[in-house]
Design a protein around this motif. Structure first.
Motif, PDB file in Angstrom:
ATOM      1  N   ASP A  50       0.814  -1.207   0.000  1.00 38.09           N
ATOM      2  CA  ASP A  50       0.000   0.000   0.000  1.00 38.09           C
ATOM      3  C   ASP A  50       0.851   1.261   0.000  1.00 38.09           C
ATOM      4  O   ASP A  50       0.355   2.346  -0.330  1.00 38.09           O
ATOM      5  N   GLN A  51       2.115   1.129   0.387  1.00 36.43           N
ATOM      6  CA  GLN A  51       3.007   2.287   0.384  1.00 36.43           C
ATOM      7  C   GLN A  51       3.431   2.687  -1.027  1.00 36.43           C
ATOM      8  O   GLN A  51       3.935   3.792  -1.237  1.00 36.43           O
ATOM      9  N   LEU A  52       3.268   1.780  -1.976  1.00 40.13           N
ATOM     10  CA  LEU A  52       3.702   2.057  -3.336  1.00 40.13           C
ATOM     11  C   LEU A  52       2.690   2.924  -4.079  1.00 40.13           C
ATOM     12  O   LEU A  52       1.485   2.754  -3.936  1.00 40.13           O
ATOM     13  N   GLU A  55       3.500  -0.330 -11.062  1.00 42.20           N
ATOM     14  CA  GLU A  55       3.697  -0.621 -12.478  1.00 42.20           C
ATOM     15  C   GLU A  55       5.157  -1.005 -12.736  1.00 42.20           C
ATOM     16  O   GLU A  55       5.445  -1.965 -13.459  1.00 42.20           O
ATOM     17  N   VAL A  56       6.066  -0.259 -12.138  1.00 47.38           N
ATOM     18  CA  VAL A  56       7.490  -0.544 -12.283  1.00 47.38           C
ATOM     19  C   VAL A  56       7.831  -1.900 -11.679  1.00 47.38           C
ATOM     20  O   VAL A  56       8.620  -2.668 -12.246  1.00 47.38           O
ATOM     21  N   LEU A  57       7.237  -2.224 -10.543  1.00 47.91           N
ATOM     22  CA  LEU A  57       7.477  -3.508  -9.890  1.00 47.91           C
ATOM     23  C   LEU A  57       7.103  -4.665 -10.822  1.00 47.91           C
ATOM     24  O   LEU A  57       7.841  -5.659 -10.927  1.00 47.91           O
ATOM     25  N   VAL A  58       5.982  -4.544 -11.487  1.00 45.80           N
ATOM     26  CA  VAL A  58       5.557  -5.586 -12.426  1.00 45.80           C
ATOM     27  C   VAL A  58       6.546  -5.707 -13.578  1.00 45.80           C
ATOM     28  O   VAL A  58       6.901  -6.817 -14.008  1.00 45.80           O
ATOM     29  N   LEU A  59       7.035  -4.590 -14.073  1.00 44.15           N
ATOM     30  CA  LEU A  59       7.974  -4.622 -15.190  1.00 44.15           C
ATOM     31  C   LEU A  59       9.320  -5.218 -14.768  1.00 44.15           C
ATOM     32  O   LEU A  59       9.956  -5.935 -15.552  1.00 44.15           O
ATOM     33  N   VAL A  60       9.741  -4.948 -13.544  1.00 43.92           N
ATOM     34  CA  VAL A  60      10.953  -5.593 -13.028  1.00 43.92           C
ATOM     35  C   VAL A  60      10.733  -7.105 -12.980  1.00 43.92           C
ATOM     36  O   VAL A  60      11.615  -7.886 -13.340  1.00 43.92           O
ATOM     37  N   ALA A  61       9.544  -7.509 -12.548  1.00 48.40           N
ATOM     38  CA  ALA A  61       9.239  -8.937 -12.470  1.00 48.40           C
ATOM     39  C   ALA A  61       9.214  -9.588 -13.849  1.00 48.40           C
ATOM     40  O   ALA A  61       9.467 -10.786 -13.981  1.00 48.40           O
ATOM     41  N   GLU A  62       8.936  -8.801 -14.884  1.00 49.30           N
ATOM     42  CA  GLU A  62       8.971  -9.318 -16.249  1.00 49.30           C
ATOM     43  C   GLU A  62      10.399  -9.473 -16.757  1.00 49.30           C
ATOM     44  O   GLU A  62      10.632 -10.050 -17.820  1.00 49.30           O
TER      45      GLU A  62
END
Length: 223
Positions: free
Chosen positions: A155-157, A163-170
């Motif tokens: 929730d802090q994000l 969105e960036v977190l998902v792209l890093v995970a990709e």
């Protein structure tokens, strides 16, 4: 000079890695360990940039040793790369959760080992996106029954940071994230750094695990 600690219970494996790494002008093997406890002790004594850690060793195994190194504030600059015989290994996934910066299979090509050591020392996670996704997809949510990232932490994000977190995970690099979001590489790097700080992640490897365990990415979504 990149300092490396080798932790493997097989003397011949250590000797081979030592010869390979010491032949490079910018890499030096500063210590060796035959088990996890010795790895932790020698890491505390030498504070290496990189630890190449066998996952299965007698006594204290590589998983527990990785956990102890990652939890030691004095070793915040040390990165652990897990050495494993098999890519799909639940211990590798757990090591990523506990602070490892990536992993290599033991029969990796010498040039890839050297490249990996340099990448991790430079602060990059050593992650082959396809292999990492297979490992996480196989074992995320199984075995331990616990979540790596409480909902309150996510929730802090901001929306952009999620969105960036998902792209890093990709498996995208900062430059690729910048291109995808039509922002500058410097801005992308800032978003990644802020996300890591908010999630208390040591590096990109943990961000990948967090994204899966928080449900932002599901196993099977990505090719």
């Amino acid at each position: 000079m990149i300092s490396v600690l080798l932790a493997d219970d097989q003397l011949l494996v250590r000797a081979g890695f030592r010869a390979l790494l010491n032949a490079e002008p910018d890499i030096e093997v500063v210590a060796e360990a035959a088990d996890g406890l010795e790895a932790v002790t020698k890491a505390q004594a030498t504070k290496p940039d990189v630890v190449l850690m066998d996952i299965r060793m007698p006594g204290v195994d590589g998983l527990e040793a990785t956990r102890r190194i990652a939890a030691d504030p004095a070793l915040s600059g040390t990165r652990v790369v897990i050495l494993t015989t098999f890519e799909l290994d639940e211990y590798v996934f757990e090591a990523l959760r506990t602070g490892a910066s990536g992993f290599l299979v033991k029969d990796t090509e010498p040039v890839e080992l050297i490249r990996g050591v340099r990448a991790v020392a430079a602060g990059d996670g050593l992650l082959s996106p396809s292999v990492t996704r297979r490992v996480i997809g196989e074992f995320a949510g199984g075995g331990t029954g616990r979540s790596a990232t409480p909902p309150a932490t996510l929730d802090q994000l901001t929306d952009r940071e999620r969105e960036v977190l998902v792209l890093v995970a990709e498996g995208l690099s900062n430059d690729e994230i910048a291109a995808r979001l039509v922002i500058s590489p410097a801005t992308a790097k800032t978003h990644v750094s802020r996300t890591m700080i908010k999630l208390a992640a040591r590096d990109r490897a943990q961000l990948v695990v967090y994204a899966y365990e928080a449900g932002l990415i599901r196993p099977g979504w990505l090719a």
